[in-house]
Write a protein that holds these residues in place. Structure first.
Motif, short mmCIF file in Angstrom:
data_model
loop_
_atom_site.label_atom_id
_atom_site.label_comp_id
_atom_site.label_asym_id
_atom_site.label_seq_id
_atom_site.Cartn_x
_atom_site.Cartn_y
_atom_site.Cartn_z
N SER A 246 -54.95 -23.07 -73.58
CA SER A 246 -54.20 -24.30 -73.84
C SER A 246 -54.40 -25.31 -72.72
CB SER A 246 -52.71 -23.96 -73.94
OG SER A 246 -51.93 -25.13 -73.78
N TYR B 64 -52.61 -27.94 -72.38
CA TYR B 64 -51.26 -28.30 -71.91
C TYR B 64 -50.82 -27.36 -70.79
CZ TYR B 64 -51.00 -30.40 -76.64
OH TYR B 64 -51.23 -31.09 -77.80
N ARG C 15 -50.32 -28.27 -66.87
CA ARG C 15 -48.92 -28.14 -66.42
C ARG C 15 -48.81 -27.25 -65.18
NH1 ARG C 15 -43.84 -25.85 -69.96
NH2 ARG C 15 -42.26 -26.58 -68.50
N THR D 190 -56.45 -28.56 -77.15
CA THR D 190 -55.17 -28.87 -77.79
C THR D 190 -55.25 -28.34 -79.23
OG1 THR D 190 -55.93 -30.99 -78.65
CG2 THR D 190 -54.95 -31.00 -76.43
N SER E 293 -48.84 -20.68 -80.72
CA SER E 293 -48.87 -20.54 -79.26
C SER E 293 -48.70 -19.07 -78.92
CB SER E 293 -47.72 -21.32 -78.61
OG SER E 293 -48.19 -22.53 -78.07
N LEU F 39 -45.74 -25.95 -74.92
CA LEU F 39 -46.40 -26.19 -73.62
C LEU F 39 -46.31 -24.96 -72.72
CD1 LEU F 39 -44.93 -29.72 -72.76
CD2 LEU F 39 -46.86 -29.15 -74.24
#
Ligand SMILES: C[S@@+](CC[C@H](N)C(=O)[O-])C[C@H]1O[C@@H](n2cnc3c(N)ncnc32)[C@H](O)[C@@H]1O
Length: 180
Positions: free
Chosen positions: A88, A90, A94, A134, A154, A167
């Protein structure tokens, strides 16, 4: 069942433990030449998809992860399934630790120097490039490979669950089908 890996040693280890009817061969997943032989094709936890990009890729290979997915899509019969997990973007950004790695925002590729061990326990420092995605990119890549996405969740490696994309988890799991 047939497994492929680019590492000759991993293939030898897998062959040594293989139950009857399970075969393995050394193959670069960017060069899959299967054509409808399988009911399903699976690439989990960056099993080539996601590891095929980055600094190690020759310039003439434009979109290696798309090539891997197209080869997987071609390998399954009409109506067959494709499952893959991909890192991912994200999550990567992060939790980016500049002391450990750097993220190429244009290409979506994370680079880190990491330490691997050989069988005798000797350390070797290597480059690791992981292409990150994404959900939208994964859907577009699947469509380009002629696949219909059934689910996109996810997940955490080894902790797969039907979880709406967020996320907070390391990977996305795509379950898609070649139209019948
Ligand atoms: C992180 S491991 C995942 C292995 C396995 N899918 C799992 O979940 O345990 C990534 C594997 O991809 C293989 N690999 C990397 N690039 C590849 C390529 N271009 N073609 C085939 N295998 C590749 C590596 O040798 C390694 O065994």
């Amino acid at each position: 069942m047939h497994g492929v890996d680019i590492s000759e040693r991993f293939v030898a280890l897998a062959r040594a433990e293989a139950p009857d009817g399970v075969t393995f061969e050394r193959l670069d997943a960017r060069n899959l030449a299967f054509d409808g032989e399988f009911d399903a094709a699976i690439s989990l936890c960056q099993g080539a998809f996601g590891l095929a990009g980055g600094g190690a890729v020759p310039d003439e290979v434009l979109d290696p992860d798309a090539t891997v997915l197209e080869g997987m899509a071609r390998a399954v019969r009409p109506g067959g399934a494709v499952a893959l997990s991909a890192f991912s973007a994200y999550f990567q950004v992060r939790w980016l630790d500049p002391e450990v790695g750097s993220f190429d925002a244009e290409r979506g590729v994370n680079h880190e120097r990491t330490v691997i061990k050989d069988e005798s326990g000797t350390d070797a420092e290597v480059d690791l490039w992981t292409t990150c995605f994404t959900p939208r990119e994964l859907r577009l890549l699947a469509a380009r490979a002629g696949l219909e996405v059934e689910d996109l969740w996810s997940v955490r490696p080894g902790e797969y669950a039907a979880r709406v994309p967020d996320l907070d988890h390391e990977e996305f799991l795509v379950v898609a089908r070649r139209p019948a």
